[in-house]
Design a protein around this motif. Sequence first.
Motif, mmCIF file in Angstrom:
data_model
loop_
_atom_site.group_PDB
_atom_site.id
_atom_site.type_symbol
_atom_site.label_atom_id
_atom_site.label_comp_id
_atom_site.label_asym_id
_atom_site.label_seq_id
_atom_site.Cartn_x
_atom_site.Cartn_y
_atom_site.Cartn_z
ATOM 1 N N GLU A 28 0.801 -1.225 0.000
ATOM 2 C CA GLU A 28 0.000 0.000 0.000
ATOM 3 C C GLU A 28 0.835 1.277 0.000
ATOM 4 O O GLU A 28 0.511 2.234 -0.707
ATOM 5 N N ARG A 31 2.304 1.649 -3.339
ATOM 6 C CA ARG A 31 1.330 1.369 -4.401
ATOM 7 C C ARG A 31 1.957 0.472 -5.472
ATOM 8 O O ARG A 31 1.871 0.728 -6.666
ATOM 9 N N SER A 77 -9.150 5.886 -15.576
ATOM 10 C CA SER A 77 -9.202 7.210 -14.938
ATOM 11 C C SER A 77 -9.764 8.272 -15.870
ATOM 12 O O SER A 77 -10.240 9.316 -15.416
ATOM 13 N N SER A 93 -10.216 10.177 -4.337
ATOM 14 C CA SER A 93 -9.407 10.259 -5.551
ATOM 15 C C SER A 93 -9.415 8.905 -6.254
ATOM 16 O O SER A 93 -9.793 7.882 -5.671
ATOM 17 N N TYR A 94 -8.975 8.917 -7.501
ATOM 18 C CA TYR A 94 -8.947 7.688 -8.296
ATOM 19 C C TYR A 94 -7.841 6.768 -7.795
ATOM 20 O O TYR A 94 -6.695 7.186 -7.621
ATOM 21 N N ASP A 95 -8.182 5.533 -7.552
ATOM 22 C CA ASP A 95 -7.215 4.552 -7.069
ATOM 23 C C ASP A 95 -7.575 3.196 -7.673
ATOM 24 O O ASP A 95 -8.623 2.630 -7.365
ATOM 25 N N GLU A 96 -6.693 2.696 -8.543
ATOM 26 C CA GLU A 96 -6.973 1.445 -9.243
ATOM 27 C C GLU A 96 -7.234 0.286 -8.282
ATOM 28 O O GLU A 96 -8.139 -0.521 -8.500
ATOM 29 N N GLN A 98 -8.345 0.297 -5.198
ATOM 30 C CA GLN A 98 -9.635 0.390 -4.514
ATOM 31 C C GLN A 98 -10.775 -0.062 -5.424
ATOM 32 O O GLN A 98 -11.694 -0.758 -4.993
#
Length: 273
Positions: A28, A31, A77, A93-96, A98
């Motif tokens: 995490e 990332r 995204s 926010s954008y998080d692949e 998640q």
Amino acid sequence: MKGTKYMKIFKIIDEENDLLSGVLLYYEKSRTAIIELPEYLDEWNAPLLFTGYIKKKIYTIPRDMSFCWIKERVIPSGRQNIGDILNTHHLKSYDEMQFLEISDGRCSQDSLYIRKTDEVPMFVEERQQRNLKECVIVGNGRLLCFFYDGCVKKVDIATLDNVDADDIAKVIRHKGLYESGQIGVGGYYITFNNSIDIPAWALYGAKETLPLTLEDFKKFTQKNMLDTTEVCNTLECSRQNISYIVKKKHILPIKESVRGNLYDKCEILRYKW
């Protein structure tokens, strides 16, 4: 080698064939994703993106391709209504990753899905024993590699197989790039400037094995490195004298720092001769 506090573990399961198709390790803080594939997979039942690796009998997927697998399975995204989608799922926010968890990793292109687990599967733990524990840049395109299973290898990166020859040439050609080398997450690779990776399995396959342990190396460092204060005591002189001797290149520091240098004890003793 156990997982870290900040690592998530997911089994990749082929629902149609009731088959464990891989293990996704997600670190995490950085990332970073690494996917481990079981060795019983072949090009017909492996995830499509990884068939090229399976053909080469490579079962630890590099971080860039592992993350590519994640990205291929989630909303891009650039989706026009991405803001609304984020709000719907209460994401800031954008998080692949998640999005992958929200969808259980399901995709219309295959029957794979992910299931979170707390334990690293045994085959992954056994494979991780061949990951890097320490790695030292020793010069001339060589690395001194210490692995978790206790194996130590001196590796000339120019001789490695199954790695990009152009990338290796670039690392060797540019001193700053070469000296930037450091171990990547989980000891899965050494990375140069966080842009060129050499996987641990490629380094482990090098032929030159040394009868040396990491503890031997640490003991050597403890017993044979002197800081500036210790050099002053050994030579019975001041820091100003040491600075003068270094400028005259009578002795040379192994590592320089504004707080003080490190020196080879043997070289200091030879200076007394």
